[in-house]
Design an enzyme around this catalytic site. Structure first.
Site, short mmCIF file in Angstrom:
data_model
loop_
_atom_site.label_atom_id
_atom_site.label_comp_id
_atom_site.label_asym_id
_atom_site.label_seq_id
_atom_site.Cartn_x
_atom_site.Cartn_y
_atom_site.Cartn_z
N GLU A 98 -2.29 -3.02 -4.93
CA GLU A 98 -3.32 -2.82 -3.91
C GLU A 98 -3.66 -1.33 -3.79
O GLU A 98 -2.84 -0.47 -4.11
CB GLU A 98 -2.78 -3.40 -2.59
CG GLU A 98 -3.69 -3.31 -1.38
CD GLU A 98 -5.02 -4.01 -1.50
OE1 GLU A 98 -5.75 -3.73 -2.46
OE2 GLU A 98 -5.36 -4.81 -0.60
N ASP A 102 -3.82 -1.64 5.13
CA ASP A 102 -4.36 -1.16 6.40
C ASP A 102 -3.81 -2.07 7.51
O ASP A 102 -2.68 -1.88 7.95
CB ASP A 102 -5.89 -1.20 6.26
CG ASP A 102 -6.62 -0.56 7.42
OD1 ASP A 102 -6.11 0.41 7.98
OD2 ASP A 102 -7.73 -1.03 7.74
N LYS A 130 -1.19 2.74 5.38
CA LYS A 130 -1.66 3.29 6.67
C LYS A 130 -0.94 2.50 7.77
O LYS A 130 -1.53 1.61 8.39
CB LYS A 130 -3.17 3.04 6.75
CG LYS A 130 -4.00 4.18 7.29
CD LYS A 130 -5.41 3.70 7.58
CE LYS A 130 -6.42 4.18 6.60
NZ LYS A 130 -7.81 3.75 6.95
N ARG A 164 -15.95 5.36 -5.25
CA ARG A 164 -14.78 4.78 -5.91
C ARG A 164 -14.34 5.61 -7.11
O ARG A 164 -13.17 5.63 -7.47
CB ARG A 164 -15.11 3.37 -6.45
CG ARG A 164 -15.24 2.31 -5.38
CD ARG A 164 -15.26 0.94 -6.05
NE ARG A 164 -15.77 -0.11 -5.20
CZ ARG A 164 -15.06 -0.78 -4.29
NH1 ARG A 164 -13.80 -0.48 -4.11
NH2 ARG A 164 -15.59 -1.73 -3.58
P1 IMP Z 1 -6.28 -4.92 5.38
O1 IMP Z 1 -6.40 -6.38 5.15
O2 IMP Z 1 -6.78 -4.51 6.73
O3 IMP Z 1 -4.91 -4.36 5.10
O4 IMP Z 1 -7.35 -4.26 4.43
C1 IMP Z 1 -7.08 -3.72 3.21
C2 IMP Z 1 -8.38 -3.39 2.52
O5 IMP Z 1 -9.30 -2.70 3.40
C3 IMP Z 1 -8.10 -2.42 1.39
O6 IMP Z 1 -7.83 -3.11 0.20
C4 IMP Z 1 -9.39 -1.64 1.33
O7 IMP Z 1 -10.30 -2.29 0.49
C5 IMP Z 1 -9.93 -1.63 2.73
N1 IMP Z 1 -9.60 -0.36 3.42
C6 IMP Z 1 -8.74 -0.19 4.44
N2 IMP Z 1 -8.67 1.10 4.82
C7 IMP Z 1 -9.50 1.77 3.98
C8 IMP Z 1 -9.86 3.17 3.84
O8 IMP Z 1 -9.39 4.08 4.55
N3 IMP Z 1 -10.75 3.45 2.86
C9 IMP Z 1 -11.28 2.51 2.03
N4 IMP Z 1 -10.97 1.22 2.13
C10 IMP Z 1 -10.09 0.84 3.09
#
Ligand code: IMP
Length: 178
Positions: A98, A102, A130, A164
């Site tokens: 991954e 987040d 994060k 990207r």
């Molecule tokens: P989660 O399901 O909230 O953990 O989301 C993860 C996905 O959100 C990652 O694979 C990214 O595609 C996107 N994402 C989360 N934070 C960021 C960021 O700071 N920059 C770019 N994409 C992010």
């Protein structure tokens, strides 16, 4: 050209490569008796996957999944599979790749899906973590770097599909997020 939009560089290309080498060595050691199938989540993880596999000294294979999380209140945490794996994973050891963890919603749903498909084990390698944003109780097994609660771009990560291809991880100038 994209450089002018960047407020600060958080992690340089040299740092990413050096860290990928360390993670690759650990993965090589941990999986020496059973090569994993690496499952990279499109599209953000592609540059990291490409760097990481250079440093894994095992006969690994990789495949891709493209998933999106539902935004609706009832189904938060569920994912829709836009592109599924091409092969059966029954009995395999999976290493999910991954770009950034987040909230953890995407990964917790992906891990559940992979076990439902019969995976023997599922571990996670992520370029960034994060942790301050986490809503799901999920931890990556291999983490490149921990970042603050700040939106980042580059090395596969986008803002509206842009940035990207930057070879480093940075933060955009404030006016671009408006
Ligand atoms: P989660 O399901 O909230 O953990 O989301 C993860 C996905 O959100 C990652 O694979 C990214 O595609 C996107 N994402 C989360 N934070 C960021 C960021 O700071 N920059 C770019 N994409 C992010």
């Amino acid at each position: 050209m994209l450089e002018k939009d960047i407020k600060k560089v958080l992690i340089s290309e040299e740092q990413i490569v050096a860290r990928a080498k360390e993670l690759g060595a650990r993965i090589t050691e941990d999986y020496k008796d059973r090569s994993p199938l690496m499952v990279a989540l499109l599209r953000g993880s592609v540059p990291f996957l490409a760097e990481l596999i250079k440093h894994i000294d095992l006969d690994i294979q990789y495949d891709f999944m493209d998933v999106t999380s539902y935004e609706g209140t009832e189904s938060v945490g569920d994912i829709k599979i836009l592109k599924d794996l091409d092969t059966s994973i029954r009995g395999l050891d999976i290493l999910v790749v991954e770009d950034i963890v987040d909230t953890g919603r995407t990964l917790s749903a992906v891990v559940k899906t992979l076990y439902n498909k019969g995976a023997n084990s599922v571990k996670i390698v992520t370029l960034l973590d994060k942790p301050s944003r986490r809503v799901k109780d999920i931890r990556a097994d291999y983490i490149g770097f921990e970042v603050e609660n700040e939106f980042v771009v580059g090395y596969g990560m986008d803002f509206n599909q842009k940035y990207r291809c930057l070879p480093y991880i940075g933060v955009l100038k404030d006016e671009l997020y408006q």
